[in-house]
Design a protein around this motif. Structure first.
Motif, PDB file in Angstrom:
ATOM      1  N   SER A  71       0.834  -1.205   0.000  1.00  0.00           N
ATOM      2  CA  SER A  71       0.000   0.000   0.000  1.00  0.00           C
ATOM      3  C   SER A  71       0.863   1.246   0.000  1.00  0.00           C
ATOM      4  O   SER A  71       1.884   1.305   0.680  1.00  0.00           O
ATOM      5  CB  SER A  71      -0.878   0.026   1.253  1.00  0.00           C
ATOM      6  OG  SER A  71      -1.658  -1.135   1.328  1.00  0.00           O
ATOM      7  N   GLY A  72       0.448   2.213  -0.745  1.00  0.00           N
ATOM      8  CA  GLY A  72       1.100   3.521  -0.719  1.00  0.00           C
ATOM      9  C   GLY A  72       0.080   4.549  -0.274  1.00  0.00           C
ATOM     10  O   GLY A  72       0.118   5.081   0.835  1.00  0.00           O
ATOM     11  N   ARG A  73      -0.890   4.771  -1.164  1.00  0.00           N
ATOM     12  CA  ARG A  73      -1.904   5.804  -0.963  1.00  0.00           C
ATOM     13  C   ARG A  73      -2.578   5.742   0.406  1.00  0.00           C
ATOM     14  O   ARG A  73      -2.715   6.748   1.083  1.00  0.00           O
ATOM     15  CB  ARG A  73      -2.967   5.647  -2.056  1.00  0.00           C
ATOM     16  CG  ARG A  73      -3.988   6.757  -2.134  1.00  0.00           C
ATOM     17  CD  ARG A  73      -5.086   6.401  -3.144  1.00  0.00           C
ATOM     18  NE  ARG A  73      -4.574   5.817  -4.360  1.00  0.00           N
ATOM     19  CZ  ARG A  73      -4.185   6.508  -5.430  1.00  0.00           C
ATOM     20  NH1 ARG A  73      -4.298   7.812  -5.438  1.00  0.00           N
ATOM     21  NH2 ARG A  73      -3.707   5.886  -6.484  1.00  0.00           N
ATOM     22  N   MET A  74      -3.008   4.512   0.809  1.00  0.00           N
ATOM     23  CA  MET A  74      -3.801   4.475   2.048  1.00  0.00           C
ATOM     24  C   MET A  74      -2.947   4.713   3.297  1.00  0.00           C
ATOM     25  O   MET A  74      -3.464   5.016   4.357  1.00  0.00           O
ATOM     26  CB  MET A  74      -4.615   3.182   2.171  1.00  0.00           C
ATOM     27  CG  MET A  74      -3.849   1.903   2.360  1.00  0.00           C
ATOM     28  SD  MET A  74      -3.491   1.408   4.060  1.00  0.00           S
ATOM     29  CE  MET A  74      -5.001   1.724   4.894  1.00  0.00           C
ATOM     30  N   ILE A  75      -1.616   4.588   3.159  1.00  0.00           N
ATOM     31  CA  ILE A  75      -0.740   4.782   4.315  1.00  0.00           C
ATOM     32  C   ILE A  75      -0.503   6.274   4.577  1.00  0.00           C
ATOM     33  O   ILE A  75      -0.671   6.760   5.694  1.00  0.00           O
ATOM     34  CB  ILE A  75       0.617   4.075   4.101  1.00  0.00           C
ATOM     35  CG1 ILE A  75       0.414   2.562   3.901  1.00  0.00           C
ATOM     36  CG2 ILE A  75       1.584   4.359   5.250  1.00  0.00           C
ATOM     37  CD1 ILE A  75       0.016   1.806   5.141  1.00  0.00           C
ATOM     38  N   THR A  76      -0.102   6.991   3.543  1.00  0.00           N
ATOM     39  CA  THR A  76       0.295   8.391   3.748  1.00  0.00           C
ATOM     40  C   THR A  76      -0.662   9.411   3.118  1.00  0.00           C
ATOM     41  O   THR A  76      -0.626  10.590   3.485  1.00  0.00           O
ATOM     42  CB  THR A  76       1.694   8.647   3.144  1.00  0.00           C
ATOM     43  OG1 THR A  76       1.687   8.159   1.786  1.00  0.00           O
ATOM     44  CG2 THR A  76       2.781   7.945   3.924  1.00  0.00           C
ATOM     45  N   GLY A  77      -1.484   8.972   2.173  1.00  0.00           N
ATOM     46  CA  GLY A  77      -2.297   9.910   1.381  1.00  0.00           C
ATOM     47  C   GLY A  77      -3.067  10.929   2.198  1.00  0.00           C
ATOM     48  O   GLY A  77      -2.935  12.141   1.988  1.00  0.00           O
ATOM     49  N   PRO A  78      -3.879  10.479   3.167  1.00  0.00           N
ATOM     50  CA  PRO A  78      -4.724  11.438   3.896  1.00  0.00           C
ATOM     51  C   PRO A  78      -3.944  12.336   4.862  1.00  0.00           C
ATOM     52  O   PRO A  78      -4.522  13.263   5.420  1.00  0.00           O
ATOM     53  CB  PRO A  78      -5.675  10.528   4.701  1.00  0.00           C
ATOM     54  CG  PRO A  78      -5.556   9.173   4.077  1.00  0.00           C
ATOM     55  CD  PRO A  78      -4.186   9.082   3.515  1.00  0.00           C
ATOM     56  N   TYR A  79      -2.655  12.047   5.053  1.00  0.00           N
ATOM     57  CA  TYR A  79      -1.914  12.749   6.101  1.00  0.00           C
ATOM     58  C   TYR A  79      -0.864  13.704   5.542  1.00  0.00           C
ATOM     59  O   TYR A  79       0.075  14.079   6.230  1.00  0.00           O
ATOM     60  CB  TYR A  79      -1.323  11.724   7.074  1.00  0.00           C
ATOM     61  CG  TYR A  79      -2.392  10.750   7.494  1.00  0.00           C
ATOM     62  CD1 TYR A  79      -3.492  11.195   8.241  1.00  0.00           C
ATOM     63  CD2 TYR A  79      -2.382   9.423   7.064  1.00  0.00           C
ATOM     64  CE1 TYR A  79      -4.532  10.338   8.564  1.00  0.00           C
ATOM     65  CE2 TYR A  79      -3.413   8.554   7.390  1.00  0.00           C
ATOM     66  CZ  TYR A  79      -4.486   9.020   8.139  1.00  0.00           C
ATOM     67  OH  TYR A  79      -5.512   8.175   8.455  1.00  0.00           O
ATOM     68  N   GLY A  80      -1.058  14.087   4.286  1.00  0.00           N
ATOM     69  CA  GLY A  80      -0.227  15.118   3.675  1.00  0.00           C
ATOM     70  C   GLY A  80      -1.120  16.221   3.135  1.00  0.00           C
ATOM     71  O   GLY A  80      -2.272  15.970   2.735  1.00  0.00           O
ATOM     72  N   TYR A  81      -0.620  17.459   3.158  1.00  0.00           N
ATOM     73  CA  TYR A  81      -1.398  18.632   2.762  1.00  0.00           C
ATOM     74  C   TYR A  81      -0.503  19.535   1.928  1.00  0.00           C
ATOM     75  O   TYR A  81       0.644  19.785   2.303  1.00  0.00           O
ATOM     76  CB  TYR A  81      -1.875  19.400   4.002  1.00  0.00           C
ATOM     77  CG  TYR A  81      -2.623  18.524   4.985  1.00  0.00           C
ATOM     78  CD1 TYR A  81      -4.005  18.452   4.969  1.00  0.00           C
ATOM     79  CD2 TYR A  81      -1.914  17.739   5.908  1.00  0.00           C
ATOM     80  CE1 TYR A  81      -4.686  17.623   5.862  1.00  0.00           C
ATOM     81  CE2 TYR A  81      -2.583  16.905   6.792  1.00  0.00           C
ATOM     82  CZ  TYR A  81      -3.965  16.854   6.768  1.00  0.00           C
ATOM     83  OH  TYR A  81      -4.624  16.027   7.643  1.00  0.00           O
ATOM     84  N   LEU A  82      -1.040  20.022   0.820  1.00  0.00           N
ATOM     85  CA  LEU A  82      -0.332  21.040   0.049  1.00  0.00           C
ATOM     86  C   LEU A  82      -0.865  22.400   0.504  1.00  0.00           C
ATOM     87  O   LEU A  82      -2.068  22.658   0.432  1.00  0.00           O
ATOM     88  CB  LEU A  82      -0.566  20.839  -1.453  1.00  0.00           C
ATOM     89  CG  LEU A  82      -0.011  21.925  -2.378  1.00  0.00           C
ATOM     90  CD1 LEU A  82       1.495  22.094  -2.232  1.00  0.00           C
ATOM     91  CD2 LEU A  82      -0.364  21.619  -3.837  1.00  0.00           C
TER      92      LEU A  82
END
Ligand SMILES: *Cc1c(COP(=O)(O)O)cnc(C)c1O
Length: 414
Positions: free
Chosen positions: A274-285
């Protein structure tokens, strides 16, 4: 419902911006750690469950180290990604090398690191043998194609995808590899991307466990692990729901008991990339509004652009936007939120309902923790931003500086 609330107040963010000018990506360390723990806990029943974080999602050694501390390995598919994993202290079979159309030097490096090598094609057996030699452990990527026996109708159309071996090739490949001296075998597939329905993954597990049984029956080869790849989606839209990992885990266990345990093939190790489900929601631009313009539509122009986040431009993907300090304002205006590229796809949002936006407002674009910074490019001479890490104590560490004009010129020969 997925709550879209940044992990900082406007005041905290303004203090961060004093030190680190916008645009930047900022990652929330504690949330990433907690999320990795949650995934590993959900699969606590599975023999030696391993999450190999897909390096391409967030290729920063600080993130890889954090995830390694939580027990994750790394899924790499290029030489630089292998070196990133190595430099992050991830070694041996904590690395899986899932590549395709692979150059020889990448196989050589993967073999040198003792990584699990996952072959994408039957022809890669000879290519690997010639260039790097036959490893003790080998994995093959399965492409179920038009999904006849043992497949199902809902996992998309893998016959249109370039990855993996057919069923017949797969059985031949294990036999050939065994004859060449390989002693340990893994099986891999990845047939879906950004999928929020856990039943897709349970159906895939059914298919894979059947295949493990078939490989044992026809070849007497006992597969050591099954790797389900990545593809677990995240709720980019507030009205979407995250995948229920406990439901997914229960479904996989039911299938495992029915197919693997019942056929005497327990223990079989399980893995994911998994990539997306690990870090996706916890990064912000985080970006600042530079301009507003009103022509046939109303536009808000940011100091960020597609170089910082490609997904809306190339997939039309939705990324939620918070205008800091205006969280409770009515969504009374409709804007296209743009970057500055000479490319009309350079929009973070189209026809988005937002509070009234003013020049100087700070916007937080959500869910950029995976496939965000990583996809960036230098088109139009735009430079990639910094990456920041928000730590548990509220402090911020710059884990990658912004590119400079010197970086842009560094590869030019003139
Ligand atoms: C992209 C990719 C992943 C990660 O996918 P996510 O959607 O980020 O979970 C894992 N494995 C392979 C082989 C990939 O190509």
């Amino acid at each position: 419902m997925a709550e879209k609330k940044p992990p900082f107040s406007k005041e905290q963010l303004m203090r961060i911006i004093e030190q680190h000018p916008t645009p930047f990506h900022i990652y929330h360390e504690e949330a990433i750690r907690a999320n990795a723990r949650k995934l590993l806990a959900a699969f606590g029943w599975a023999p030696a469950f391993k999450e190999y974080f897909a390096v391409k999602a967030t290729p920063n050694p600080h993130i890889l180290k954090i995830l390694h501390e939580e027990g994750c390995g790394a899924d790499c598919s290029s030489l630089p990604e292998l070196i990133l994993a190595e430099k992050s202290g991830i070694r041996g079979e904590d690395i899986i090398f899932t590549s395709n159309d692979t150059p020889a030097n990448e196989f050589i490096k993967a073999k040198e690191l003792g990584a699990v090598i996952n072959l994408d094609d039957i022809s890669h057996i000879d290519f690997l043998e010639k260039n790097a030699g036959i490893p003790e452990l080998i994995c093959f990527r399965y492409n179920p194609g038009p999904l006849r026996e043992g497949g199902n109708a809902i996992i998309g159309s893998p016959e249109e995808s370039k990855y993996g071996l057919t069923r017949k090739q797969l059985l031949d490949a294990y036999r050939i590899m065994r004859d060449k001296g390989a002693q340990r075998f893994g099986l891999h597939t990845m047939v879906i991307s950004n999928e929020l329905d856990p039943n897709y993954f349970i159906e895939t597990a059914n298919m894979m466990f059947d295949l493990v049984v078939e490989i044992f029956r026809t070849l007497k080869i006992r597969v050591e692990f099954v790797n389900f790849g990545g593809g677990i989606g995240i709720p980019y839209r507030p009205e979407q729901q995250a995948v229920d990992l406990d439901y997914l885990s229960r479904g996989l266990k039911e299938s495992y008991d029915r197919k693997i345990v019942a056929n005497g093939l327990h223990p079989l190790k399980l893995a994911m990339e998994s990539g997306r489900m690990i870090t996706g929601p916890y990064g912000y631009l985080v970006a600042t509004v530079l301009h507003k313009k009103e022509i046939y539509k109303n536009y808000v122009g940011l100091d960020a652009c597609m170089a910082n986040l490609m997904r809306p431009g190339i997939y039309g993907a939705y990324h939620h936007i918070t205008v800091m300090g205006k969280e409770d304002w009515p969504l009374g205006y409709i804007y296209d939120v743009t970057g500055s590229l000479c490319e009309n796809n350079d929009k973070f949002a189209v026809n988005r309902k937002l509070p009234m936006v003013e020049i100087g407002d700070v916007m937080v674009i959500h869910d950029t923790g995976a496939h965000g910074y990583a996809m960036g490019f230098n088109y139009n001479g735009k430079l990639r931003s910094a990456e920041l890490l928000l730590k548990a104590d509220g402090s911020v560490e710059m884990i990658r500086r912004a590119e400079t004009i010197e970086d842009y010129f560094a590869t030019l020969n003139f």
